[in-house]
Design a protein around this motif. Structure first.
Motif, PDB file in Angstrom:
ATOM      1  N   PRO B 391      -4.533  14.402  -8.774  1.00 11.54           N
ATOM      2  CA  PRO B 391      -5.488  13.581  -8.021  1.00 11.54           C
ATOM      3  C   PRO B 391      -6.745  14.362  -7.644  1.00 11.54           C
ATOM      4  O   PRO B 391      -7.788  13.782  -7.404  1.00 11.54           O
ATOM      5  N   LYS B 504      -0.820  11.221   0.335  1.00 10.11           N
ATOM      6  CA  LYS B 504      -1.771  10.281  -0.270  1.00 10.11           C
ATOM      7  C   LYS B 504      -3.014  10.148   0.597  1.00 10.11           C
ATOM      8  O   LYS B 504      -4.127  10.094   0.100  1.00 10.11           O
ATOM      9  N   GLU B 505      -2.780  10.102   1.924  1.00  9.24           N
ATOM     10  CA  GLU B 505      -3.896   9.930   2.861  1.00  9.24           C
ATOM     11  C   GLU B 505      -4.840  11.132   2.794  1.00  9.24           C
ATOM     12  O   GLU B 505      -6.057  10.979   2.796  1.00  9.24           O
ATOM     13  N   ASP B 506      -4.224  12.335   2.703  1.00  8.06           N
ATOM     14  CA  ASP B 506      -5.040  13.557   2.607  1.00  8.06           C
ATOM     15  C   ASP B 506      -5.949  13.488   1.386  1.00  8.06           C
ATOM     16  O   ASP B 506      -7.143  13.797   1.450  1.00  8.06           O
ATOM     17  N   ILE B 507      -5.320  13.080   0.269  1.00  7.97           N
ATOM     18  CA  ILE B 507      -6.074  13.034  -0.990  1.00  7.97           C
ATOM     19  C   ILE B 507      -7.223  12.053  -0.878  1.00  7.97           C
ATOM     20  O   ILE B 507      -8.364  12.356  -1.227  1.00  7.97           O
ATOM     21  N   GLU B 508      -6.912  10.862  -0.335  1.00 10.98           N
ATOM     22  CA  GLU B 508      -7.958   9.859  -0.186  1.00 10.98           C
ATOM     23  C   GLU B 508      -9.076  10.364   0.708  1.00 10.98           C
ATOM     24  O   GLU B 508     -10.246  10.153   0.439  1.00 10.98           O
ATOM     25  N   LYS B 509      -8.675  11.060   1.787  1.00 15.53           N
ATOM     26  CA  LYS B 509      -9.668  11.558   2.723  1.00 15.53           C
ATOM     27  C   LYS B 509     -10.580  12.571   2.027  1.00 15.53           C
ATOM     28  O   LYS B 509     -11.803  12.532   2.169  1.00 15.53           O
ATOM     29  N   LYS B 511     -11.246  12.726  -1.081  1.00 12.58           N
ATOM     30  CA  LYS B 511     -12.133  12.049  -2.039  1.00 12.58           C
ATOM     31  C   LYS B 511     -13.305  11.371  -1.324  1.00 12.58           C
ATOM     32  O   LYS B 511     -14.436  11.407  -1.777  1.00 12.58           O
ATOM     33  N   THR B 512     -12.994  10.708  -0.191  1.00 18.48           N
ATOM     34  CA  THR B 512     -14.058  10.036   0.551  1.00 18.48           C
ATOM     35  C   THR B 512     -15.065  11.052   1.070  1.00 18.48           C
ATOM     36  O   THR B 512     -16.276  10.842   1.002  1.00 18.48           O
TER      37      THR B 512
END
Lengths: 163, 641
Positions: B391, B504-509, B511-512
């Motif tokens: 990711p 998952k949240e870490d990854i999304e964060k 990316k944002t």
């Protein structure tokens, strides 16, 4: 006691069979993946070439319209002037550039109509049977690049009119 | 086992696709086109012409060129549709002995399925040539409203062409399959299909493992070609009112006009105004005449508004027929090239209150879906091993705190990648490998996965040692990083389990964050790179100057040394432009050194140059050296000894 041992052996055997079956499945999957990849690599080459050719064709087709306009311009005898001479040279340069890209004009003079290279836009009746399918007039020039038709010649075709 | 060919046997155009590596791919035909006209003709010499060739000779052979055979296939001669089409078709048809239809082509009477078989036969041959092997199995699509007899006749056409027809599926179903909607249980889908010559709407309902067609409707004589015709008529009328010349009688003018109209239609899907420019379109007593008109998207929409309104009305009633309201519909799929027109997209969106699906090429979506069905039958789709992707990007920190990525995000794993790096200072004894994960440009904004030191590097000028760093992620996401000094063969490695468990949240964060900081990060990276560059130029120049010794006149040496000051000053600032221009200025002056050395070399070729060469070689092998040097762990030494 003996029964227990036998059972253990049986269990081991069935586990062994499962492992073997799994091994075969994985080996097959791995070989397939590897083969798929190699095949993809091979087909990629042709796909890239065809993508490149398609892109070329797309661009060159647009330039043909420009060539048409220049060709049309000189169908009428233009007045003599250095300015007209310049435009004439520009037209020649355009055709030379197209030729350099491998674009060749498709001939129609004295030929019979052939849908591999020509597109009929109009038919003209003829009473002579041997003139049937003769190209009467080239309405719009056709061009090819390598063995691919960029644009067929648009032509008027003679049709023998049976009484 | 050969591939199953998915075929969209259309009224005006046909296309084909196969599944490769789990996803559909359109197969180009022999002429290099992704779709071909559904036309057949038999020439005077009894040669069979199919597709584009048939189209090119249609004018010379109007009664022997067969198109729209799909309108006749599997029908009774007495059907109202056949009787209506009979009047419109230039070729001859008659009633067959069993009440069906027969078409006259090349002096012979043939059934419509034989005509369709000629089209399918060409597709088979072209596909075999492209795929390099026999293609026997096929899935052919038909309109949802086709009855049993029309389906059977289509199947027969496939068999006459030499196919083993695995299945006949509905066109809208194929479109839904192409979008992968077959797995969305209990969804209601509308397929709005505006083709070249026909318009179809279907409502589908996805149940447990079936896709049911709830209702269909449309207009079998409304299509994209009508839109082209409207533009042609408009140009002729406008030009006539402008110049009093009627170009509709001039064959060449009309030919150029047709091309221009088609182009205008396509252009107006992406621009709001298109210039129709046909110089020297004709000539009269006043000399050459040119056509120059501007067609706005609004005007074009006005010209074809009646067609769009009609299609929306049909769609509304088809949804009603299915027993639903527009609000019940979960997904809308657009099929057919004409749906690229923004006004159509808008009208559909307005009706359903949701964005329609148009991500798959609307000319190809049906053939793609047929191929997907083939893939499902063949087990290709099921057998696909689900492979993960990383990711976030993985890499290491290099000079100036830059995060150099070795494995980019979204790379399918397992994978490995290696790259050669070098030292940043002369006689640097060790390098630190700082393994990072993230999507930002700088090391400080990324997550540290691990660190290790590779030491024992023999003393050498900076940029000379070659350290190969390899990253390897296995299928479980376990990362191994290895660094190896190519000179001594010494190596060090680290193993990082499951990329240290980012949620998952870490990854999304991350990316944002990356998106939000993209511009800022780029600036920082550019800055670091510019500073590295400036620094490297000074280093190499001074080294070359030292190597050249007294071969360089003192005067030039002084000039170069003096020029260094503004660059060094600039390097202390955070002004990117200043650093860049100072680097450039310095390089220009430094080049005089090279010029001088080479000039001397030419004069005395035997002696000079050996040191220069030595310096060049490693740079050839380790291209990354200049900009991506590994951060030195004792940075103090960086400016050289």
């Amino acid at each position: 006691m003996e029964q227990d041992t036998q059972e253990e052996v049986n269990n081991d055997e069935s586990e062994f069979d499962t492992c073997q079956a799994e091994r075969d499945e994985y080996l097959d999957g791995w070989k397939r993946a590897k083969a798929d990849y190699l095949n993809l690599e091979k087909s990629l080459e042709t796909r890239v070439t065809s993508a490149k050719n398609n892109a070329e064709v797309k661009i060159l087709k647009d330039f043909l319209e420009l060539a048409d306009a220049f060709d049309q311009a000189f169908l009428i005898d233009p007045p003599d002037s250095p300015w007209v001479e310049g435009i004439k040279q520009t037209r020649e340069k355009l055709h030379a550039t197209l030729a350099k890209c491998g674009v060749v004009a498709i001939g129609t003079d004295g030929q019979k109509f052939d849908p591999n290279q020509h597109e009929a836009v109009e038919v003209v009746d003829t009473e002579e049977e041997d003139k049937d399918d003769d190209i009467i007039e080239e309405v719009q020039g056709g061009y090819a690049i390598k063995d691919r038709i960029l644009r067929p010649s648009r032509v008027k075709v003679a049709k023998y009119k049976q009484e | 086992m050969g591939k199953i060919l998915g075929i969209d046997l259309g009224t005006t155009n046909s296309a084909m696709a196969v599944v490769e590596g789990g996803s559909p791919r359109i197969i180009e035909n022999k002429e290099g086109n992704r779709t071909m006209p559904s036309m057949v003709a038999v020439s005077k010499s009894n040669e069979r012409l199919v597709g584009l060739l048939a189209k090119r000779q249609a004018v010379t052979n109007p009664t022997g060129t067969i198109f729209s055979a799909k309108r006749l296939i599997g029908r009774k001669f007495k059907d109202a549709e056949v009787q209506r089409d009979k009047a419109l078709l230039p070729y001859e048809i008659k009633e067959s002995t069993n009440g069906g239809v027969e078409i006259k082509v090349g002096g012979e009477w043939k059934r419509p399925e034989e005509i369709s078989a000629m089209i399918l036969g060409k597709m088979k041959a072209d596909a075999e040539e492209k795929l390099g092997g026999p293609v026997t199995d096929a899935i052919i699509t038909v309109p949802a409203y086709f009855d049993d007899s029309q389906r059977q006749a289509t199947k027969n056409a496939g068999e006459i062409a030499g196919f083993n027809v695995k299945r006949i599926i509905n066109e809208p179903t194929a479109a839904a399959l192409a979008y992968g909607f077959n797995t969305k249980k209990d969804e209601k889908i509308v397929v709005y299909d505006f083709g070249g010559g026909t318009f179809d709407v279907s409502v589908l309902e996805i149940a447990e493992d079936t896709i049911e067609v709830k209702s269909t409707g449309g207009d079998t004589h409304l299509g994209g070609d009508d839109f082209d015709q409207k533009i042609i008529e408009w140009i002729v009328k406008e030009y006539k009112s402008q110049s009093a010349i009627d170009i509709s009688k001039d064959t060449l003018a009309l030919q150029r006009l047709k091309e221009a109209a088609e182009k205008a239609k396509h252009e107006l899907s992406s621009t709001v105004e298109h210039e129709i420019n046909i110089p020297f379109i004709t000539s009269n007593a006043d000399g050459p005449q040119h056509l120059l008109l501007k067609l706005s998207r609004a005007k074009f929409e006005e010209l074809v508004a009646e067609y769009i309104t009609k299609s929306i009305k049909v769609t509304e009633s088809v949804v009603k027929d299915a027993g639903f309201t527009v609000n019940d519909i979960n997904e809308v799929i657009l099929v057919g090239g004409q749906t690229r027109m923004p006004a159509i997209k808008e009208a559909v969106k307005k009706l359903f209150g949701k964005e329609p699906n148009l991500s798959i090429n609307p000319d190809e979506v049906v053939a793609s879906g047929a191929a997907v069905q083939g893939g499902i039958l063949q087990g290709d789709v099921k057998d696909i091993l689900l492979l993960d992707v990383t990711p976030l990007s993985l890499g290491l920190e290099t000079l100036g705190g830059v995060f150099t990525k070795l494995i980019e995000k979204n790379t399918t794993i397992p994978t490995s990648k290696s790259q050669v790096f070098s030292t940043a200072a002369d006689s640097q004894p060790s390098v630190e490998i700082h393994v990072l994960q993230g999507v930002r440009e700088m090391a400080t904004d990324s997550k540290t996965l691990g660190r290790f030191i590779l030491d024992g590097i023999p003393p050498a000028p900076r940029g000379m040692p070659q350290v190969e760093v390899s990253f390897d992620i296995d299928a479980n996401g376990i990362l191994s990083v290895k660094a190896k000094d190519k000179g001594t063969g010494k190596e060090q490695s680290v193993r990082i389990e499951a990329s240290s468990g980012l949620s998952k949240e870490d990854i999304e964060k991350m990316k944002t964050d990356a998106e939000a900081h993209a511009a800022d990060d780029k600036k920082k990276k550019d800055m670091a790179e510019a500073k590295n560059m400036g620094d490297a130029v000074i280093y190499t120049t001074e080294k070359a100057m030292a190597d050249a010794g007294d071969k360089v006149p003192q005067e030039l040496k002084n000039e170069i040394t003096k020029a260094k000051d503004p660059l060094q000053e600039a390097l202390k600032t955070e002004d990117l432009d200043k650093i860049k221009s100072a680097t450039e200025d310095y390089s220009k002056i430094a080049q005089k050194l090279g010029e001088h050395v080479y000039k001397q070399e030419q004069e005395a070729p035997a002696k000079a140059g050996t040191t220069e060469q030595k310096g060049d070689n490693p740079a050839d092998n380790a291209k990354e050296v200049e900009h991506e040097e590994i951060k030195d762990d004792n940075k103090g030494n960086e400016s050289g000894s």
